[in-house]
Motif scaffolding. Structure first.
Motif, PDB file in Angstrom:
ATOM      1  N   TYR A   1      -8.490   3.191   9.739  1.00 24.06           N
ATOM      2  CA  TYR A   1      -8.413   2.389   8.525  1.00 24.06           C
ATOM      3  C   TYR A   1      -7.930   0.980   8.868  1.00 24.06           C
ATOM      4  CZ  TYR A   1      -8.854   6.811   6.102  1.00 24.06           C
ATOM      5  OH  TYR A   1      -9.322   8.010   5.642  1.00 24.06           O
ATOM      6  N   ASP A   2      -8.296   0.035   8.030  1.00 25.31           N
ATOM      7  CA  ASP A   2      -7.710  -1.296   8.160  1.00 25.31           C
ATOM      8  C   ASP A   2      -6.270  -1.257   7.674  1.00 25.31           C
ATOM      9  OD1 ASP A   2      -9.956  -2.882   9.147  1.00 25.31           O
ATOM     10  OD2 ASP A   2     -10.871  -2.458   7.203  1.00 25.31           O
ATOM     11  N   ILE A   3      -6.063  -0.587   6.514  1.00 24.80           N
ATOM     12  CA  ILE A   3      -4.739  -0.536   5.899  1.00 24.80           C
ATOM     13  C   ILE A   3      -4.498   0.856   5.339  1.00 24.80           C
ATOM     14  CG2 ILE A   3      -3.231  -1.489   4.102  1.00 24.80           C
ATOM     15  CD1 ILE A   3      -5.033  -4.009   4.156  1.00 24.80           C
ATOM     16  N   ILE A   4      -3.319   1.390   5.628  1.00 27.80           N
ATOM     17  CA  ILE A   4      -2.839   2.602   4.963  1.00 27.80           C
ATOM     18  C   ILE A   4      -1.698   2.170   4.062  1.00 27.80           C
ATOM     19  CG2 ILE A   4      -1.681   4.827   5.201  1.00 27.80           C
ATOM     20  CD1 ILE A   4      -3.141   5.187   7.860  1.00 27.80           C
TER      21      ILE A   4
ATOM     22  N   LYS B   1     -11.044  -1.260   4.785  1.00 23.99           N
ATOM     23  CA  LYS B   1     -11.087   0.192   4.657  1.00 23.99           C
ATOM     24  C   LYS B   1      -9.655   0.655   4.394  1.00 23.99           C
ATOM     25  CE  LYS B   1     -12.688   4.438   6.717  1.00 23.99           C
ATOM     26  NZ  LYS B   1     -13.243   5.110   7.879  1.00 23.99           N
ATOM     27  N   VAL B   2      -9.444   1.317   3.229  1.00 22.73           N
ATOM     28  CA  VAL B   2      -8.097   1.593   2.733  1.00 22.73           C
ATOM     29  C   VAL B   2      -7.900   3.080   2.472  1.00 22.73           C
ATOM     30  CG1 VAL B   2      -6.487   1.158   0.826  1.00 22.73           C
ATOM     31  CG2 VAL B   2      -7.963  -0.684   1.661  1.00 22.73           C
ATOM     32  N   LEU B   3      -6.722   3.560   2.877  1.00 23.82           N
ATOM     33  CA  LEU B   3      -6.268   4.895   2.523  1.00 23.82           C
ATOM     34  C   LEU B   3      -4.939   4.765   1.802  1.00 23.82           C
ATOM     35  CD1 LEU B   3      -6.271   8.032   2.678  1.00 23.82           C
ATOM     36  CD2 LEU B   3      -5.099   7.793   4.889  1.00 23.82           C
ATOM     37  N   VAL B   4      -4.837   5.394   0.630  1.00 28.55           N
ATOM     38  CA  VAL B   4      -3.582   5.450  -0.117  1.00 28.55           C
ATOM     39  C   VAL B   4      -3.055   6.872   0.008  1.00 28.55           C
ATOM     40  CG1 VAL B   4      -2.468   5.199  -2.367  1.00 28.55           C
ATOM     41  CG2 VAL B   4      -4.400   3.719  -1.762  1.00 28.55           C
TER      42      VAL B   4
ATOM     43  N   ALA C   1     -11.463   2.892  -2.434  1.00 26.25           N
ATOM     44  CA  ALA C   1     -10.314   3.300  -1.634  1.00 26.25           C
ATOM     45  C   ALA C   1     -10.284   4.823  -1.532  1.00 26.25           C
ATOM     46  CB  ALA C   1      -9.015   2.803  -2.250  1.00 26.25           C
ATOM     47  N   GLU C   2      -9.814   5.318  -0.413  1.00 26.07           N
ATOM     48  CA  GLU C   2      -9.618   6.758  -0.239  1.00 26.07           C
ATOM     49  C   GLU C   2      -8.190   7.097  -0.621  1.00 26.07           C
ATOM     50  OE1 GLU C   2     -10.973   8.336   3.537  1.00 26.07           O
ATOM     51  OE2 GLU C   2     -12.326   6.628   3.751  1.00 26.07           O
ATOM     52  N   ILE C   3      -8.008   8.286  -1.194  1.00 23.87           N
ATOM     53  CA  ILE C   3      -6.686   8.699  -1.641  1.00 23.87           C
ATOM     54  C   ILE C   3      -6.416  10.117  -1.153  1.00 23.87           C
ATOM     55  CG2 ILE C   3      -5.252   9.193  -3.656  1.00 23.87           C
ATOM     56  CD1 ILE C   3      -6.718   6.943  -5.082  1.00 23.87           C
TER      57      ILE C   3
END
Length: 131
Positions: A2-5, A26-29, A72-74
């Motif tokens: 990911y770019d950012i978690i 590319k984001v994961l929360v 965003a992915e969660i």
């Protein structure tokens, strides 16, 4: 990768996710409890521009829908640690590991209670946490 978690899915974490996705990252929360955080306990939100009134749950639902709609992915997981690998970071959870170039910690806060008898039953009936 990911770019950012983002650790935490309250208003701050979800807003960070929204802006990161709008920047095509590319984001994961990762959230361990409740999407929307502490605001979900507010029966009435009247100080958000563009909306006369809404509940904290409504606000959280709108925000999470917007973030998911942006791609965003969660994940519902409990974070137990972060490992700094230099150019990347590894977020360790009870369910596994996730790697990213950057991590935002937006874990929020919780109301501090006094511990008095019946305090939970009196929230909104005399006990208030509004600033």
């Amino acid at each position: 990768m990911y770019d950012i978690i983002i650790i935490g899915a309250g208003p701050a974490g979800l807003t960070a996710a929204l802006y990161a996705r709008r920047a095509d990252k590319k984001v994961l929360v990762i959230e361990k409890e409740t999407f929307g955080g502490q605001i979900t306990h507010s029966p009435k939100v009247e100080n958000y521009p563009g909306f006369a009134t809404m509940s904290g749950n409504e606000f959280a639902e709108k925000l999470i829908d917007q973030v998911i709609g942006q791609g965003a992915e969660i994940e519902m997981e409990t974070v137990t640690g972060i490992r700094d690998n230099g150019a990347t970071k590894t977020v360790i959870t009870e369910d596994g590991e996730h790697e990213a170039k950057a991590v935002i910690i937006a874990t929020g806060v919780k109301h501090r209670q006094t511990g008095l008898p019946n305090e939970n039953e009196l929230v909104g009936e005399g006990v208030s946490y509004c600033a």
